[in-house]
Design a protein around this motif. Structure first.
Motif, PDB file in Angstrom:
ATOM      1  N   THR A   1       0.829  -1.195   0.000  1.00 31.13           N
ATOM      2  CA  THR A   1       0.000   0.000   0.000  1.00 31.13           C
ATOM      3  C   THR A   1       0.867   1.251   0.000  1.00 31.13           C
ATOM      4  O   THR A   1       0.608   2.204  -0.746  1.00 31.13           O
ATOM      5  CB  THR A   1      -0.913   0.013   1.233  1.00 31.13           C
TER       6      THR A   1
ATOM      7  N   VAL B   1      -6.387   2.744  -3.371  1.00 25.64           N
ATOM      8  CA  VAL B   1      -5.369   3.055  -4.369  1.00 25.64           C
ATOM      9  C   VAL B   1      -5.073   1.827  -5.220  1.00 25.64           C
ATOM     10  O   VAL B   1      -5.041   0.701  -4.711  1.00 25.64           O
ATOM     11  CB  VAL B   1      -4.078   3.574  -3.680  1.00 25.64           C
TER      12      VAL B   1
ATOM     13  N   VAL C   1      -5.914   3.077   3.518  1.00 23.88           N
ATOM     14  CA  VAL C   1      -5.532   3.387   2.141  1.00 23.88           C
ATOM     15  C   VAL C   1      -5.546   2.152   1.240  1.00 23.88           C
ATOM     16  O   VAL C   1      -5.722   2.272   0.030  1.00 23.88           O
ATOM     17  CB  VAL C   1      -4.142   4.057   2.117  1.00 23.88           C
TER      18      VAL C   1
ATOM     19  N   TYR D   1       0.738   4.006  -2.998  1.00 24.93           N
ATOM     20  CA  TYR D   1       0.353   5.364  -2.644  1.00 24.93           C
ATOM     21  C   TYR D   1       1.365   6.365  -3.207  1.00 24.93           C
ATOM     22  O   TYR D   1       0.980   7.377  -3.814  1.00 24.93           O
ATOM     23  CB  TYR D   1       0.291   5.463  -1.123  1.00 24.93           C
TER      24      TYR D   1
ATOM     25  N   PHE E   1      -6.577   6.963  -7.188  1.00 26.31           N
ATOM     26  CA  PHE E   1      -6.621   7.125  -5.738  1.00 26.31           C
ATOM     27  C   PHE E   1      -7.904   7.814  -5.318  1.00 26.31           C
ATOM     28  O   PHE E   1      -8.262   8.860  -5.854  1.00 26.31           O
ATOM     29  CB  PHE E   1      -5.416   7.941  -5.264  1.00 26.31           C
TER      30      PHE E   1
END
Length: 273
Positions: free
Chosen positions: A84, A159, A155, A88, A182
């Motif tokens: 992640t 994403v 998150v 990101y 995102f």
């Protein structure tokens, strides 16, 4: 093209790293007291449960706070590949490239991450005032950053990263690839970053619509990127779609001009699932 990295599962393994205060936020905040708990990523096993050092954590979150391509490269080096945290930064870096392509300089001044009430935090100034980002629920693996929440929102499922494969356009000589998408954690927009490739045609006026599965197309509310993509070059763009979510398709509208020929219109459809 799915880019869901490991979202974690099972029990939290033993071990917690407490990180003390970092540099004072360049946006004018003061360094908060306390520490931030960093836990092994739930999917990590054996020696891969090694937590990132305070130096590695600072490099990651300072890189994210910088808002610059070199800063994002530093953050990427401190992230578990494919995690992640890695995905990101891939999105953030693509957005910075689009800002550069649009003739502007990305960056958040001298902003850096700080520890504030158990979270890494930094703030930026926007057109509507100051926006702050708080990073909590941080996990690590292989001595690097793996996962976290931003402003209380996990998150991992917000994403995705594209395969990088270029999809040919119809109607013009060119194509495009999905870099990353995102779901914003400080608003309600879906941001989609793409690269547009021009062949023999000069491409201009790139527009975009996005449609979730079975939903009506949503027109992009704003775009960041160059005015034109000249023959044989690639341009980076980011589009914002209000209220949209991952799991749909992006349609790019391309306006082409062939050397000595008439203007043409083309499209590229990219899968954002």
């Amino acid at each position: 093209m799915s880019a869901r990295g490991r979202t974690g599962g099972g029990r939290v393994l033993a071990g917690v790293l407490l990180v003390g205060p970092l540099a004072v936020c360049g946006a004018g905040g003061s360094s908060g007291a306390g520490s931030v708990a960093v836990r092994p990523d739930p999917s990590a096993t054996g020696s891969s449960t090694a937590l990132p050092s305070a130096k590695t954590l600072q490099a990651y979150f300072d890189g994210v706070a910088s808002g610059t391509v070199p800063g994002y490269d530093d953050a990427k080096a401190a992230a578990v590949p494919g995690s992640t945290a890695d995905r990101y930064v891939t999105y953030l870096r693509a957005a910075a490239e689009a800002v550069l392509g649009g003739g502007h300089t990305p960056g958040n001044g001298d902003a850096s991450a700080q520890v504030d009430s158990g979270a890494f935090k930094f703030c930026t100034d926007s057109g509507s005032g100051k926006v702050c980002y708080r990073y909590t629920d941080i996990t690590g693996a292989d001595g690097k950053v793996a996962d976290f929440s931003v402003n209380g929102r996990p998150v991992a499922d917000r994403v995705l990263v594209g395969s990088g494969a270029s999809v040919p356009a119809t109607g013009v000589d060119g194509g495009a690839s999905l870099v990353a998408a995102f779901e914003n954690t400080s608003g309600d927009d879906l941001f989609v970053a793409v690269r547009v490739r021009a062949g023999a045609d000069d491409l201009s006026g790139v527009g975009a619509t996005y449609a979730a599965s079975g939903g009506r197309p949503v027109q992009s509310s704003r775009m960041t990127g160059p005015d034109d993509v000249h023959p044989g070059t690639v341009g980076s763009y980011v589009f914002a779609f209000p209220g949209a979510r991952l799991g749909g398709t992006l349609t790019l509208a391309l306006h082409g001009v062939s050397p000595g020929g008439p203007a043409t219109e083309g499209t590229v459809v990219l899968d954002a699932r």
